[in-house]
Structure formats: structure tokens, C-alpha cells
Design a protein around this motif. Sequence first.
Motif, PDB file in Angstrom:
ATOM      1  N   ASP A  20     -55.703  33.098 -81.043  1.00  0.00           N
ATOM      2  CA  ASP A  20     -56.689  34.144 -80.392  1.00  0.00           C
ATOM      3  C   ASP A  20     -58.094  33.771 -80.982  1.00  0.00           C
ATOM      4  O   ASP A  20     -58.441  33.069 -81.728  1.00  0.00           O
ATOM      5  CB  ASP A  20     -56.455  35.555 -80.610  1.00  0.00           C
ATOM      6  CG  ASP A  20     -56.497  36.184 -82.137  1.00  0.00           C
ATOM      7  OD1 ASP A  20     -56.967  35.158 -82.977  1.00  0.00           O
ATOM      8  OD2 ASP A  20     -55.757  37.095 -82.332  1.00  0.00           O
ATOM      9  N   TRP A  21     -59.220  34.422 -80.228  1.00  0.00           N
ATOM     10  CA  TRP A  21     -60.569  34.387 -80.445  1.00  0.00           C
ATOM     11  C   TRP A  21     -60.831  34.474 -82.062  1.00  0.00           C
ATOM     12  O   TRP A  21     -61.606  34.034 -82.568  1.00  0.00           O
ATOM     13  CB  TRP A  21     -61.384  35.045 -79.386  1.00  0.00           C
ATOM     14  CG  TRP A  21     -63.062  34.801 -79.663  1.00  0.00           C
ATOM     15  CD1 TRP A  21     -63.621  35.639 -80.423  1.00  0.00           C
ATOM     16  CD2 TRP A  21     -63.600  33.604 -79.611  1.00  0.00           C
ATOM     17  NE1 TRP A  21     -64.750  35.096 -80.267  1.00  0.00           N
ATOM     18  CE2 TRP A  21     -64.780  33.834 -79.660  1.00  0.00           C
ATOM     19  CE3 TRP A  21     -63.157  32.243 -78.901  1.00  0.00           C
ATOM     20  CZ2 TRP A  21     -66.171  32.802 -80.061  1.00  0.00           C
ATOM     21  CZ3 TRP A  21     -64.286  31.314 -79.015  1.00  0.00           C
ATOM     22  CH2 TRP A  21     -65.360  31.749 -79.388  1.00  0.00           C
ATOM     23  N   ASP A  22     -60.243  35.573 -82.433  1.00  0.00           N
ATOM     24  CA  ASP A  22     -60.364  36.185 -83.911  1.00  0.00           C
ATOM     25  C   ASP A  22     -60.066  34.750 -84.802  1.00  0.00           C
ATOM     26  O   ASP A  22     -61.006  34.618 -85.860  1.00  0.00           O
ATOM     27  CB  ASP A  22     -59.654  37.213 -84.356  1.00  0.00           C
ATOM     28  CG  ASP A  22     -60.399  38.524 -83.679  1.00  0.00           C
ATOM     29  OD1 ASP A  22     -61.344  38.591 -83.054  1.00  0.00           O
ATOM     30  OD2 ASP A  22     -59.359  39.722 -83.573  1.00  0.00           O
ATOM     31  N   HIS A  23     -59.234  34.215 -84.616  1.00  0.00           N
ATOM     32  CA  HIS A  23     -58.653  33.169 -85.420  1.00  0.00           C
ATOM     33  C   HIS A  23     -59.698  31.940 -85.574  1.00  0.00           C
ATOM     34  O   HIS A  23     -60.025  31.357 -86.316  1.00  0.00           O
ATOM     35  CB  HIS A  23     -57.307  32.594 -85.151  1.00  0.00           C
ATOM     36  CG  HIS A  23     -56.832  31.243 -85.873  1.00  0.00           C
ATOM     37  ND1 HIS A  23     -57.024  29.970 -84.980  1.00  0.00           N
ATOM     38  CD2 HIS A  23     -56.699  31.340 -86.929  1.00  0.00           C
ATOM     39  CE1 HIS A  23     -56.560  29.032 -85.963  1.00  0.00           C
ATOM     40  NE2 HIS A  23     -56.254  29.658 -87.236  1.00  0.00           N
ATOM     41  N   VAL A  24     -59.967  31.657 -83.862  1.00  0.00           N
ATOM     42  CA  VAL A  24     -61.076  30.592 -83.864  1.00  0.00           C
ATOM     43  C   VAL A  24     -62.248  30.793 -84.334  1.00  0.00           C
ATOM     44  O   VAL A  24     -62.967  30.101 -85.361  1.00  0.00           O
ATOM     45  CB  VAL A  24     -61.270  30.583 -82.396  1.00  0.00           C
ATOM     46  CG1 VAL A  24     -62.616  29.442 -81.957  1.00  0.00           C
ATOM     47  CG2 VAL A  24     -60.026  29.928 -81.461  1.00  0.00           C
ATOM     48  N   THR A  25     -62.528  32.220 -84.530  1.00  0.00           N
ATOM     49  CA  THR A  25     -64.154  32.507 -85.321  1.00  0.00           C
ATOM     50  C   THR A  25     -64.000  32.471 -86.542  1.00  0.00           C
ATOM     51  O   THR A  25     -64.871  31.931 -87.360  1.00  0.00           O
ATOM     52  CB  THR A  25     -64.394  34.240 -84.762  1.00  0.00           C
ATOM     53  OG1 THR A  25     -64.473  34.246 -83.349  1.00  0.00           O
ATOM     54  CG2 THR A  25     -65.711  34.363 -85.655  1.00  0.00           C
ATOM     55  N   CYS A  26     -62.767  32.844 -87.319  1.00  0.00           N
ATOM     56  CA  CYS A  26     -62.438  32.666 -88.768  1.00  0.00           C
ATOM     57  C   CYS A  26     -62.558  31.268 -89.210  1.00  0.00           C
ATOM     58  O   CYS A  26     -63.488  30.865 -90.187  1.00  0.00           O
ATOM     59  CB  CYS A  26     -61.449  33.351 -89.154  1.00  0.00           C
ATOM     60  SG  CYS A  26     -61.421  35.026 -89.016  1.00  0.00           S
ATOM     61  N   VAL A  27     -62.041  30.460 -88.587  1.00  0.00           N
ATOM     62  CA  VAL A  27     -62.057  28.956 -88.671  1.00  0.00           C
ATOM     63  C   VAL A  27     -63.349  28.385 -88.877  1.00  0.00           C
ATOM     64  O   VAL A  27     -63.879  27.678 -89.770  1.00  0.00           O
ATOM     65  CB  VAL A  27     -60.779  28.165 -87.886  1.00  0.00           C
ATOM     66  CG1 VAL A  27     -61.138  26.820 -88.175  1.00  0.00           C
ATOM     67  CG2 VAL A  27     -59.624  28.572 -88.337  1.00  0.00           C
ATOM     68  N   ALA A  28     -64.005  28.818 -87.562  1.00  0.00           N
ATOM     69  CA  ALA A  28     -65.391  28.112 -87.070  1.00  0.00           C
ATOM     70  C   ALA A  28     -66.441  28.723 -88.442  1.00  0.00           C
ATOM     71  O   ALA A  28     -67.239  27.774 -88.810  1.00  0.00           O
ATOM     72  CB  ALA A  28     -65.819  28.442 -86.067  1.00  0.00           C
ATOM     73  N   LEU A  29     -66.387  29.960 -88.553  1.00  0.00           N
ATOM     74  CA  LEU A  29     -67.507  30.534 -89.479  1.00  0.00           C
ATOM     75  C   LEU A  29     -67.152  30.145 -90.998  1.00  0.00           C
ATOM     76  O   LEU A  29     -68.302  30.273 -91.694  1.00  0.00           O
ATOM     77  CB  LEU A  29     -67.400  32.202 -89.419  1.00  0.00           C
ATOM     78  CG  LEU A  29     -67.970  32.430 -88.007  1.00  0.00           C
ATOM     79  CD1 LEU A  29     -67.987  33.826 -87.992  1.00  0.00           C
ATOM     80  CD2 LEU A  29     -69.395  32.089 -87.685  1.00  0.00           C
ATOM     81  N   ALA A  30     -66.095  29.608 -91.269  1.00  0.00           N
ATOM     82  CA  ALA A  30     -65.948  29.005 -92.722  1.00  0.00           C
ATOM     83  C   ALA A  30     -66.572  27.428 -92.647  1.00  0.00           C
ATOM     84  O   ALA A  30     -66.777  27.151 -93.904  1.00  0.00           O
ATOM     85  CB  ALA A  30     -64.176  28.827 -92.838  1.00  0.00           C
ATOM     86  N   LEU A  31     -67.085  27.008 -91.835  1.00  0.00           N
ATOM     87  CA  LEU A  31     -67.669  25.624 -91.765  1.00  0.00           C
ATOM     88  C   LEU A  31     -69.524  25.996 -91.711  1.00  0.00           C
ATOM     89  O   LEU A  31     -69.774  26.694 -91.134  1.00  0.00           O
ATOM     90  CB  LEU A  31     -67.348  25.116 -90.415  1.00  0.00           C
ATOM     91  CG  LEU A  31     -65.847  24.526 -90.609  1.00  0.00           C
ATOM     92  CD1 LEU A  31     -65.539  23.974 -89.179  1.00  0.00           C
ATOM     93  CD2 LEU A  31     -65.608  23.523 -91.665  1.00  0.00           C
ATOM     94  N   PRO A  32     -70.122  25.259 -92.595  1.00  0.00           N
ATOM     95  CA  PRO A  32     -71.548  25.228 -92.749  1.00  0.00           C
ATOM     96  C   PRO A  32     -72.339  25.154 -91.224  1.00  0.00           C
ATOM     97  O   PRO A  32     -71.628  24.495 -90.532  1.00  0.00           O
ATOM     98  CB  PRO A  32     -72.111  24.396 -93.552  1.00  0.00           C
ATOM     99  CG  PRO A  32     -70.612  23.891 -94.445  1.00  0.00           C
ATOM    100  CD  PRO A  32     -69.667  24.300 -93.703  1.00  0.00           C
ATOM    101  N   LEU A  33     -73.224  26.057 -91.190  1.00  0.00           N
ATOM    102  CA  LEU A  33     -74.262  25.934 -90.149  1.00  0.00           C
ATOM    103  C   LEU A  33     -73.623  26.371 -88.767  1.00  0.00           C
ATOM    104  O   LEU A  33     -74.074  26.419 -87.859  1.00  0.00           O
ATOM    105  CB  LEU A  33     -74.692  24.635 -89.887  1.00  0.00           C
ATOM    106  CG  LEU A  33     -75.244  23.807 -91.018  1.00  0.00           C
ATOM    107  CD1 LEU A  33     -76.017  22.338 -90.539  1.00  0.00           C
ATOM    108  CD2 LEU A  33     -76.739  24.468 -91.572  1.00  0.00           C
ATOM    109  N   THR A  34     -72.492  27.194 -88.940  1.00  0.00           N
ATOM    110  CA  THR A  34     -71.769  27.807 -87.859  1.00  0.00           C
ATOM    111  C   THR A  34     -72.050  29.120 -87.675  1.00  0.00           C
ATOM    112  O   THR A  34     -72.181  29.850 -88.473  1.00  0.00           O
ATOM    113  CB  THR A  34     -70.318  27.436 -87.870  1.00  0.00           C
ATOM    114  OG1 THR A  34     -70.019  26.188 -88.075  1.00  0.00           O
ATOM    115  CG2 THR A  34     -69.622  28.212 -86.619  1.00  0.00           C
TER     116      THR A  34
END
Length: 119
Positions: free
Chosen positions: A3-17
Amino acid sequence: MTDWDHVTCVALALPLTMLGTSYGTPSLKVRGKLLARLRDDGVMTLKVEDGLREALIDAQPEVFFTTEHYDGYPIALVRLECADAEQIAGLIHRGWGGLVPMKLRNAHPLPAKDAPPRD
């Protein structure tokens, strides 16, 4: 399934996101460029590498698709309710890698299990 929450968690763990909006819907951007967006219909747009979109659609048409609107753009449409969470995490990481400087990308390599096959 993911879901979008998972996508957000994964992406925000990466710098500059960063979280943002695009066309009035939630989005993820890297250095101001679109990485992913949750459309009103629950489908996610996701930046992918050139050539990868077609391979994903051919392999998993129940998960990945496109429309004429995205012709010519490195964007795949993703039915999140049908998508595998690990696969999406790897694709987010790969899309992010295409938006950051090489030095940063090399400092955050894609896990070996998610790396593209070598020719």
C-alpha cells in the motif's frame, strides 16, 4: 500486497526523498523530481528505468500497466493491491537511483537480491 504507506516508508528511508503533492495527490519526490504518485483511483505511478516498464508489464500485467498518457515517459502504473511489497521496494530504490548523483547512489546500493540481471 502493498500500500501507499509501505511505499512512503521505503522511499523516505532514502536520502533526498520528500513527501509532496502532484496533481493534488500524494507524491514522493527526489530533488524535486517525481519518483511516485498515488492517483485518486488508488493506482501508483512509479518512475522506472528505460526499458523496464515494458518488461514489468509483459511479466505481470495484473500488477503493472500503462495508458497512452504515459507513452514516452519512464513511468509504470502499479495496482498496489496486487503488487508484491519487496518487488515494489526494489523498484522504488531503482527509481530513486536514477534521480540522485552517482556518488549518493553508490553509497546506497540496491540490495543484491533486487539488482537487475547482468547480460
